[in-house]
Design an enzyme around this catalytic site. Structure first.
Site, PDB file in Angstrom:
ATOM      1  N   TYR A 142       0.866  -1.678   0.319  1.00  0.00           N
ATOM      2  CA  TYR A 142      -0.299   0.267  -0.032  1.00  0.00           C
ATOM      3  C   TYR A 142       0.745   1.275   0.173  1.00  0.00           C
ATOM      4  O   TYR A 142       0.300   2.317  -0.759  1.00  0.00           O
ATOM      5  CB  TYR A 142      -0.655   0.369   1.551  1.00  0.00           C
ATOM      6  CG  TYR A 142      -2.446  -0.731   1.477  1.00  0.00           C
ATOM      7  CD1 TYR A 142      -2.252  -2.258   0.538  1.00  0.00           C
ATOM      8  CD2 TYR A 142      -3.535   0.240   1.931  1.00  0.00           C
ATOM      9  CE1 TYR A 142      -3.727  -2.412   0.759  1.00  0.00           C
ATOM     10  CE2 TYR A 142      -4.544  -0.675   1.431  1.00  0.00           C
ATOM     11  CZ  TYR A 142      -4.688  -1.913   1.131  1.00  0.00           C
ATOM     12  OH  TYR A 142      -5.601  -1.963   1.463  1.00  0.00           O
ATOM     13  N   LYS A 191       3.155 -14.893   2.470  1.00  0.00           N
ATOM     14  CA  LYS A 191       3.327 -16.249   0.787  1.00  0.00           C
ATOM     15  C   LYS A 191       4.519 -16.245   1.189  1.00  0.00           C
ATOM     16  O   LYS A 191       5.521 -16.057   0.039  1.00  0.00           O
ATOM     17  CB  LYS A 191       2.879 -15.446  -0.140  1.00  0.00           C
ATOM     18  CG  LYS A 191       2.706 -15.845  -1.147  1.00  0.00           C
ATOM     19  CD  LYS A 191       1.427 -16.960  -1.555  1.00  0.00           C
ATOM     20  CE  LYS A 191       1.634 -17.818  -2.590  1.00  0.00           C
ATOM     21  NZ  LYS A 191       0.905 -19.417  -2.711  1.00  0.00           N
ATOM     22  N   ASP A 223      -3.329 -18.118   0.773  1.00  0.00           N
ATOM     23  CA  ASP A 223      -3.837 -19.088   0.509  1.00  0.00           C
ATOM     24  C   ASP A 223      -4.769 -19.858   0.825  1.00  0.00           C
ATOM     25  O   ASP A 223      -6.225 -20.129   0.650  1.00  0.00           O
ATOM     26  CB  ASP A 223      -3.571 -20.093  -1.858  1.00  0.00           C
ATOM     27  CG  ASP A 223      -2.549 -19.784  -0.897  1.00  0.00           C
ATOM     28  OD1 ASP A 223      -1.273 -20.416  -0.063  1.00  0.00           O
ATOM     29  OD2 ASP A 223      -1.763 -20.938  -2.625  1.00  0.00           O
ATOM     30  N   ASP A 247      -6.397  -6.913   4.600  1.00  0.00           N
ATOM     31  CA  ASP A 247      -7.451  -6.260   3.639  1.00  0.00           C
ATOM     32  C   ASP A 247      -8.611  -7.129   3.219  1.00  0.00           C
ATOM     33  O   ASP A 247      -9.587  -7.072   3.323  1.00  0.00           O
ATOM     34  CB  ASP A 247      -7.303  -5.299   2.608  1.00  0.00           C
ATOM     35  CG  ASP A 247      -7.868  -4.561   1.939  1.00  0.00           C
ATOM     36  OD1 ASP A 247      -8.798  -3.907   2.432  1.00  0.00           O
ATOM     37  OD2 ASP A 247      -7.898  -4.600   0.642  1.00  0.00           O
ATOM     38  N   ASP A 251     -11.874  -9.201   5.198  1.00  0.00           N
ATOM     39  CA  ASP A 251     -13.585  -9.066   4.331  1.00  0.00           C
ATOM     40  C   ASP A 251     -14.025 -10.230   4.153  1.00  0.00           C
ATOM     41  O   ASP A 251     -15.334 -10.695   4.525  1.00  0.00           O
ATOM     42  CB  ASP A 251     -12.939  -8.615   2.981  1.00  0.00           C
ATOM     43  CG  ASP A 251     -13.778  -6.791   2.785  1.00  0.00           C
ATOM     44  OD1 ASP A 251     -13.397  -6.319   3.821  1.00  0.00           O
ATOM     45  OD2 ASP A 251     -14.176  -6.917   1.681  1.00  0.00           O
TER      46      ASP A 251
HETATM   47  C1  IPM Z   1     -10.166  -1.274   4.293  1.00  0.00           C
HETATM   48  C2  IPM Z   1     -10.430  -0.194   2.489  1.00  0.00           C
HETATM   49  C3  IPM Z   1      -9.442   0.133   2.271  1.00  0.00           C
HETATM   50  C4  IPM Z   1      -8.022  -0.188   2.381  1.00  0.00           C
HETATM   51  C5  IPM Z   1      -9.873   1.265   1.366  1.00  0.00           C
HETATM   52  C6  IPM Z   1     -10.801   2.106   1.413  1.00  0.00           C
HETATM   53  C7  IPM Z   1      -8.829   1.768   0.779  1.00  0.00           C
HETATM   54  O1  IPM Z   1     -10.961  -1.485   2.188  1.00  0.00           O
HETATM   55  O2  IPM Z   1     -10.368  -0.514   5.017  1.00  0.00           O
HETATM   56  O3  IPM Z   1     -10.085  -2.197   4.170  1.00  0.00           O
HETATM   57  O4  IPM Z   1      -8.127  -1.285   1.653  1.00  0.00           O
HETATM   58  O5  IPM Z   1      -7.746  -0.525   3.235  1.00  0.00           O
HETATM   59 MN    MN Z   2     -10.994  -3.516   2.552  1.00  0.00          MN
END
Ligand code: IPM
Ligand code: MN
Length: 358
Positions: A142, A191, A223, A247, A251
């Site tokens: 990032y 990884k 993975d 990240d 999710d």
């Molecule tokens: C998160 C979001 C952010 C990230 C984006 C919006 C930049 O997806 O906080 O997980 O990738 O960190």
């Molecule tokens: Mn995210």
């Protein structure tokens, strides 16, 4: 006690959900005798529209001068065409970096009352889920070197994944400290069968583990980890990983709970200062329609009270109020799942939870 909180409502449903969280905090202040002083500042699309830049210096200054930051969400289709460094998302990255928030704590837990919301079969999810993802937040791909160049196959673009021992050590320590207060298990995700940066990651985490002999450390390739999360999520306690893998995996973990609208997060540095925000995004399609679930933001405030202000009772009072809301059969649309429940809007949800604070 007295606390200064910078509020960054952001875009989409950000303002809807932060408004309800502030309501809850004010109630906590009344019941427990604290003063919370809020100062609202702009970041993301809202700042682009007003100041022509996604992260004005004043926003950073106000956040730095506060005891904690409450953030809604940033982004939306309106600003999607802007170059990467001017998009609303850049404001979030800029805030994390300039405030030194290198540790992102994302609990993925299932409220008992919502166990049936998980898309996993009951025999897999068992009686619930209680994982914490500790994601490195100010390093890796990032924030690495990036650029464009010409190659034989045409124009190319690149982003570099780079981690220093210091960056890995400090995030690993946070994960091990957290594990000590929980089930004493850390899963480090990398990884390292392919990436050099991952090999340094694995080696360094293994070294940090020596200071925590009671904690069981396991390493997973990313993975495999993403597969294990679905196959048997309850094998995990604390997951420690890089910015990018964190990240993605957070999710995935949030969806296992079945209710991303419920999940809070904290971004921390070394002291007590932190930035607290829901895991969900800005959901522009439902913004301002009284449909958003404010519970993730309300639970983020609960994390703030505990982790930044050391107000443990008060933090618990918020969790209890959310539990009671669910217990009494109230549901926002996103967690109703067709059950015969009392469906509440954003404002009503905030009001009810506020009224359950005791
Ligand atoms: C998160 C979001 C952010 C990230 C984006 C919006 C930049 O997806 O906080 O997980 O990738 O960190
Ligand atoms: Mn995210």
């Amino acid at each position: 006690m007295q606390f200064k909180i910078a509020v960054v409502p952001g875009d989409g449903i950000g303002p809807d959900v932060t408004r309800e969280a502030i309501k809850v905090m004010n109630r906590i202040g009344k019941v427990y005798g604290h003063t919370f002083e809020f100062q609202t500042v702009l970041a993301g699309g809202a700042a682009i529209d007003t100041y022509d830049e996604c992260l004005p210096q004043n926003t950073i200054d106000v956040c730095k001068a506060s005891d904690a930051v409450l953030l809604g969400a940033v982004g939306g289709p309106k600003w999607d065409a802007l170059p990467g460094n001017q998009r609303p998302e850049a404001a979030l990255l800029g805030l994390r970096k300039s405030l030194g928030l290198y540790a992102n704590i994302r609990p993925a837990m299932v409220f008992e009352q919502l166990a049936s919301a998980s898309p996993l079969k009951p025999e897999i999810i068992g009686s619930g889920l209680d994982i914490v993802i500790v994601r490195e937040l100010t390093g890796g791909i990032y924030f690495g070197e990036r650029g464009e160049k010409e190659t034989e196959l045409g124009h190319a673009a690149y982003d570099v994944e780079c981690y220093s021992v210091g960056e890995i050590r400090r995030i690993a320590k946070i994960a091990f400290e957290m594990a000590m207060k929980r089930k004493k298990k850390v899963a480090s995700i990398d990884k390292s069968n392919v990436l050099l940066s991952s090999r340094l990651w694995r080696k360094t985490v293994t070294e940090v583990a020596e200071d925590y002999p009671e904690v069981e450390l396991k390493h997973f390739y990313v993975d495999n980890a993403s597969m294990q999360l679905i196959r048997d999520p309850n094998q995990f306690d604390v997951i420690c990983t890089t910015n990018m893998f964190g990240d993605i995996l957070s999710d995935e973990a949030s969806q296992i709970t079945g209710s991303i609208g419920m999940l809070p997060s904290a971004s921390l540095s070394d002291g007590s200062f932190g930035m607290y925000e829901p895991v969900h995004g800005s959901a522009p399609d439902i913004a301002g329609k009284n449909l958003a679930n404010p519970i993730a933001t309300i639970l983020s405030v609960s994390m703030m009270l505990r982790d930044s202000f050391n107000l443990v009772k008060e933090s618990k009072a918020i969790e209890n109020a959310v539990s009671r809301f669910l217990e009494e059969g109230y549901r926002t649309g996103d967690i109703a799942r067709g059950e015969a429940k009392k469906i509440t809007g954003t404002v009503e949800t905030g009001d009810l939870i506020t009224s359950f604070i005791e």
